[in-house]
Design a protein around this motif. Structure first.
Motif, PDB file in Angstrom:
ATOM      1  N   ASN A 309      45.073  22.194 -87.222  1.00 18.13           N
ATOM      2  CA  ASN A 309      44.807  23.086 -86.096  1.00 18.13           C
ATOM      3  C   ASN A 309      46.093  23.798 -85.697  1.00 18.13           C
ATOM      4  N   ARG A 310      46.029  24.586 -84.638  1.00 23.24           N
ATOM      5  CA  ARG A 310      47.179  25.409 -84.242  1.00 23.24           C
ATOM      6  C   ARG A 310      48.396  24.570 -83.833  1.00 23.24           C
ATOM      7  N   VAL A 311      48.150  23.413 -83.215  1.00 29.69           N
ATOM      8  CA  VAL A 311      49.268  22.551 -82.799  1.00 29.69           C
ATOM      9  C   VAL A 311      49.983  21.977 -84.023  1.00 29.69           C
ATOM     10  N   ALA A 312      49.193  21.506 -84.990  1.00 26.43           N
ATOM     11  CA  ALA A 312      49.786  20.954 -86.212  1.00 26.43           C
ATOM     12  C   ALA A 312      50.589  22.018 -86.950  1.00 26.43           C
ATOM     13  N   LEU A 313      50.070  23.223 -87.031  1.00 29.56           N
ATOM     14  CA  LEU A 313      50.771  24.299 -87.732  1.00 29.56           C
ATOM     15  C   LEU A 313      52.031  24.719 -86.977  1.00 29.56           C
ATOM     16  N   LYS A 314      51.950  24.741 -85.661  1.00 33.22           N
ATOM     17  CA  LYS A 314      53.135  25.062 -84.858  1.00 33.22           C
ATOM     18  C   LYS A 314      54.234  24.034 -85.084  1.00 33.22           C
ATOM     19  N   ASN A 315      53.856  22.764 -85.143  1.00 30.70           N
ATOM     20  CA  ASN A 315      54.831  21.708 -85.383  1.00 30.70           C
ATOM     21  C   ASN A 315      55.389  21.768 -86.805  1.00 30.70           C
ATOM     22  N   ALA A 316      54.555  22.193 -87.754  1.00 31.28           N
ATOM     23  CA  ALA A 316      55.028  22.359 -89.130  1.00 31.28           C
ATOM     24  C   ALA A 316      56.055  23.481 -89.223  1.00 31.28           C
ATOM     25  N   ILE A 317      55.855  24.537 -88.452  1.00 31.34           N
ATOM     26  CA  ILE A 317      56.838  25.632 -88.409  1.00 31.34           C
ATOM     27  C   ILE A 317      58.178  25.102 -87.886  1.00 31.34           C
ATOM     28  N   GLN A 318      58.130  24.248 -86.880  1.00 27.70           N
ATOM     29  CA  GLN A 318      59.353  23.647 -86.348  1.00 27.70           C
ATOM     30  C   GLN A 318      60.047  22.786 -87.403  1.00 27.70           C
TER      31      GLN A 318
END
Length: 351
Positions: A309-318
């Motif tokens: 989801n968007r949270v997981a992808l945001k954390n992957a970007i980090q």
């Protein structure tokens, strides 16, 4: 860290949730990650542009859309898909890494195609024979890293040694550990217990002890007890363990839900225990570390779960930004060269 070198390439077309969730992740990332300067969104412009406009990102100078109209499906064969779909979002993303136009590629797409494409186009770092997929798991005290989780099912002892070095450096970056403890997964902790692969790799890992904090063999009982910070295994074993644990987690979750909803007394008890359940859910939340890197490549490639989801992808970007910031590949190169030299010397002495 330069702006150019911090550029993230994000494959918008490979995930189960669709491009809309990926664009939502981009918006969330720009709002919550100050160091994110440039992001390239790869996919079909006709699909992405309306989504970007709807998310109020059309005027964001940090975001670029790279038109890639083709999509590699989850069921496609890796090599064939790479040859037939050169304009796919995944292949174009790997090409951006190769050309130095992006520092990290993040994709939720076909794992086999991503691994094959990264290996063929980017090649492995000098001295690294095969890349390894590194996943992050919760344990009794803190998270740990397991690799390989499926990139290289048929491993040699040298691959396990290299995995130990790759995993140690990743643990330093992601978990903030100075000397992460490394364990070799096998069926028993006694000397000589295990396959030929394990029994050959074990003394090799002991020989490079000045490069890694090797704790010796561990077995299944030790996986979640916090004894080590990096668990090394071949990709066949790691992938089976990963998927078995995922399946078991979903089964236990369903059992718990069914049992707690059987009567009003249990429901009331569950209500009283709600804070504990929320804390446990947070500890086990896979979204915290949303991207698993293919370590050992001459470039940074992150694989996120297809259902991210968007949270997981945001954390992957980090995670991608952290890897670039810590210049992990330069440090890996140094230790791989040193390990190969040590093992070559030991091999010569033994003969």
């Amino acid at each position: 860290m330069s702006t150019k070198m911090a550029t993230i390439a994000l494959d918008a077309m490979g995930g189960d949730a669709g491009p809309a969730e990926v664009v939502a992740a981009v918006k969330l990332a720009f709002e919550s990650i100050p160091e994110l300067k440039d992001l390239i969104l790869l996919g079909d412009e006709a699909i992405l542009q309306p989504l970007v406009a709807e998310a109020d990102l059309s005027e964001n100078k940090r975001l670029t859309i790279h038109h890639a109209p083709e999509v590699i499906g989850m069921d496609e064969k890796p090599i064939q898909s790479l040859k037939q779909k050169k304009n796919s979002s995944m292949v174009q993303g790997i090409q951006l890494i190769k050309e130095g136009k992006a520092a990290v590629l993040l994709s939720t797409g076909n794992t086999g195609s991503l691994m094959a494409g990264g290996t063929i186009k980017l090649r492995t770092l000098p001295g690294v024979e095969r890349p390894a997929l590194a996943t992050v798991w919760p344990s009794q005290n803190r998270h740990f890293i397991l690799l390989d989780a499926g990139a290289n099912p048929e491993s040699k002892p040298e691959h396990l040694v290299q995995n130990a070095i790759l995993g140690s450096h990743y643990a330093r970056v992601l978990l903030g550990l100075r000397e992460p403890r490394v364990g070799l997964l096998t069926i028993g902790t006694e000397e000589g217990k295990g396959t030929e692969l394990i029994n050959t790799a074990h003394p090799m890992l002991k020989a490079i002890g000045n490069l890694i904090n090797y704790q010796g063999p561990i077995e299944g009982f030790n996986v979640f007890d916090g004894k080590v910070d990096v668990i090394v295994c071949d990709g066949f074993t790691g992938n089976i363990l990963l998927k078995t644990c995922e399946s078991l987690f979903h089964l236990l979750k369903r059992f718990l839900s069914e049992e707690l909803n059987k009567n009003y007394i249990r429901k009331f008890g569950a209500f009283l225990a709600l804070p504990a359940f929320k804390a446990m859910k947070q500890q086990l939340n896979p979204d915290q570390y949303g991207g698993a890197p293919l370590l050992g490549l001459n470039g940074h490639v992150l694989k996120a779960h297809g259902a991210s989801n968007r949270v997981a992808l945001k954390n992957a970007i980090q995670i991608g930004l952290d890897i670039v910031k810590h210049d992990m590949n330069d440090q890996i190169l140094h230790d791989i060269e040193a390990a190969n030299s040590i093992l070559k010397s030991h091999s010569t002495d033994a003969s």
